[in-house]
Write a protein that holds these residues in place. Structure first.
Motif, PDB file in Angstrom:
ATOM      1  N   SER A  31     145.468  82.235  10.952  1.00 64.06           N
ATOM      2  CA  SER A  31     144.521  82.439   9.862  1.00 64.06           C
ATOM      3  C   SER A  31     145.178  82.093   8.532  1.00 64.06           C
ATOM      4  O   SER A  31     146.265  82.588   8.218  1.00 64.06           O
ATOM      5  CB  SER A  31     144.054  83.899   9.827  1.00 64.06           C
ATOM      6  N   SER A  33     144.107  81.879   4.435  1.00 60.25           N
ATOM      7  CA  SER A  33     143.091  82.150   3.417  1.00 60.25           C
ATOM      8  C   SER A  33     143.568  81.619   2.078  1.00 60.25           C
ATOM      9  O   SER A  33     144.767  81.583   1.812  1.00 60.25           O
ATOM     10  CB  SER A  33     142.833  83.653   3.295  1.00 60.25           C
ATOM     11  N   GLU A  48     138.562  80.988   4.206  1.00 60.70           N
ATOM     12  CA  GLU A  48     139.546  81.242   5.237  1.00 60.70           C
ATOM     13  C   GLU A  48     139.328  80.297   6.396  1.00 60.70           C
ATOM     14  O   GLU A  48     138.186  80.020   6.788  1.00 60.70           O
ATOM     15  CB  GLU A  48     139.443  82.678   5.751  1.00 60.70           C
ATOM     16  N   ARG A  55     136.075  80.107   8.654  1.00 65.29           N
ATOM     17  CA  ARG A  55     135.502  81.322   9.225  1.00 65.29           C
ATOM     18  C   ARG A  55     134.816  82.180   8.166  1.00 65.29           C
ATOM     19  O   ARG A  55     133.878  82.904   8.460  1.00 65.29           O
ATOM     20  CB  ARG A  55     136.601  82.102   9.940  1.00 65.29           C
ATOM     21  N   ASN A  56     135.335  82.130   6.947  1.00 61.33           N
ATOM     22  CA  ASN A  56     134.746  82.887   5.848  1.00 61.33           C
ATOM     23  C   ASN A  56     134.764  82.030   4.598  1.00 61.33           C
ATOM     24  O   ASN A  56     135.657  81.187   4.421  1.00 61.33           O
ATOM     25  CB  ASN A  56     135.537  84.177   5.572  1.00 61.33           C
ATOM     26  N   ALA A  94     147.573  85.302   7.600  1.00 62.88           N
ATOM     27  CA  ALA A  94     147.246  86.646   8.098  1.00 62.88           C
ATOM     28  C   ALA A  94     147.336  86.732   9.611  1.00 62.88           C
ATOM     29  O   ALA A  94     147.021  85.776  10.338  1.00 62.88           O
ATOM     30  CB  ALA A  94     145.844  87.054   7.644  1.00 62.88           C
ATOM     31  N   GLY A  96     146.271  89.953  12.137  1.00 59.40           N
ATOM     32  CA  GLY A  96     145.860  91.342  12.230  1.00 59.40           C
ATOM     33  C   GLY A  96     145.613  91.928  10.858  1.00 59.40           C
ATOM     34  O   GLY A  96     144.854  91.392  10.062  1.00 59.40           O
ATOM     35  N   VAL A  97     146.298  92.997  10.583  1.00 59.80           N
ATOM     36  CA  VAL A  97     146.010  93.751   9.361  1.00 59.80           C
ATOM     37  C   VAL A  97     146.941  93.393   8.205  1.00 59.80           C
ATOM     38  O   VAL A  97     146.882  94.026   7.158  1.00 59.80           O
ATOM     39  CB  VAL A  97     146.088  95.256   9.623  1.00 59.80           C
ATOM     40  N   GLU A  98     147.804  92.432   8.386  1.00 60.70           N
ATOM     41  CA  GLU A  98     148.734  92.099   7.322  1.00 60.70           C
ATOM     42  C   GLU A  98     148.533  90.666   6.850  1.00 60.70           C
ATOM     43  O   GLU A  98     148.415  89.743   7.660  1.00 60.70           O
ATOM     44  CB  GLU A  98     150.174  92.277   7.786  1.00 60.70           C
ATOM     45  N   ALA A  99     148.472  90.504   5.540  1.00 55.54           N
ATOM     46  CA  ALA A  99     148.360  89.178   4.939  1.00 55.54           C
ATOM     47  C   ALA A  99     149.571  88.954   4.043  1.00 55.54           C
ATOM     48  O   ALA A  99     149.926  89.821   3.243  1.00 55.54           O
ATOM     49  CB  ALA A  99     147.074  89.062   4.123  1.00 55.54           C
ATOM     50  N   PHE A 100     150.190  87.805   4.173  1.00 51.83           N
ATOM     51  CA  PHE A 100     151.383  87.467   3.417  1.00 51.83           C
ATOM     52  C   PHE A 100     151.076  86.249   2.553  1.00 51.83           C
ATOM     53  O   PHE A 100     150.579  85.247   3.054  1.00 51.83           O
ATOM     54  CB  PHE A 100     152.548  87.172   4.363  1.00 51.83           C
ATOM     55  N   PHE A 101     151.429  86.366   1.291  1.00 52.10           N
ATOM     56  CA  PHE A 101     151.092  85.317   0.348  1.00 52.10           C
ATOM     57  C   PHE A 101     152.241  84.347   0.123  1.00 52.10           C
ATOM     58  O   PHE A 101     153.414  84.737   0.140  1.00 52.10           O
ATOM     59  CB  PHE A 101     150.705  85.932  -1.001  1.00 52.10           C
TER      60      PHE A 101
END
Lengths: 110, 112
Positions: A31, A33, A48, A55-56, A94, A96-101
């Motif tokens: 994923s 974004s 995203e 997807r979004n 991303a 799961g629940v973690e997104a890294f920039f």
């Protein structure tokens, strides 16, 4: 483990031109974004991609587009640049629940 | 009405004090909440996420969630000058972190 890599770090473009930004996510993350950050509007979601499919999508005009390749690398394109497109463009990888920039691309439109 | 709201600050606290950062959200269906820290000129970095009502502690950071009142807060104990940054509250629009709605952030200044 390498982080999210964005290129280039800085760009200066002229109104009316188009620009392409690149993002390589963390290995194994599917994923990607994209966000735009400006002093007035803060961080806003652009779109995203997941497994090469959008997807979004956020509330940005059609001049903003993107794509994702089979290796999960993503590109974002802005056509017919406007002065208001000057911003920090951030990519997030991303899982799961973690997104890294990533470190972002600073775009200045003159 | 903005979906995620934060006081923009700056919030100024002396070194060693507790900094309290607050965030309210509008979607009662939101299940998880994230706190990011962003230093000037840098990208956001994830500090904590919380799902359940109550407190979640990680080192000097404590996230507090109250779903009935629709607010989430971040406490920083023993604040250090290196904590001076903008703190962003984020809510996922989907079940994962792939689409986040951010507040405008609270700028924290820790003074010597």
């Amino acid at each position: 483990k390498a982080g999210v890599t964005q290129t280039p770090r800085y760009l200066i473009k002229t109104r009316g031109q188009q620009v392409t930004l690149s993002c390589s996510p963390i290995s194994g993350h599917r994923s990607v974004s994209w966000y735009q950050q400006t002093p007035g509007q803060g961080l806003q979601f652009l779109f995203e991609y997941f497994s090469e499919t959008q997807r979004n999508k956020g509330n940005f005009p059609g001049r903003f587009s993107g794509r994702q390749f089979s290796n999960s690398r993503s590109e974002m394109n802005v056509s017919t640049l406007e002065l208001g497109d000057s911003a920090l463009y951030l990519c997030a990888s991303a899982q799961g629940v973690e997104a890294f920039f990533g470190q972002g691309t600073r775009l200045t439109v003159v | 009405q903005k979906e995620v709201e934060q006081n923009s600050g700056p919030l100024s606290v002396p070194e060693g004090a507790i900094a309290s950062l607050n965030c309210t959200y509008s979607d009662r269906g939101s299940q998880s909440f994230f706190w990011y820290r962003q230093y000037s000129g840098k990208s956001p970095e994830l500090i904590m996420f919380i799902y359940s009502n109550g407190d979640k502690e990680d080192g000097r950071f404590t996230a507090q969630l109250n779903k009935a009142s629709q607010y989430v807060s971040l406490l920083i104990r023993d604040s250090q000058p290196s904590d001076s940054a903008t703190y962003l509250c984020a809510v996922p629009s989907t079940g994962t972190a792939s689409k986040l709605t951010f507040g405008t952030g609270t700028r924290l200044q820790v003074t010597l």
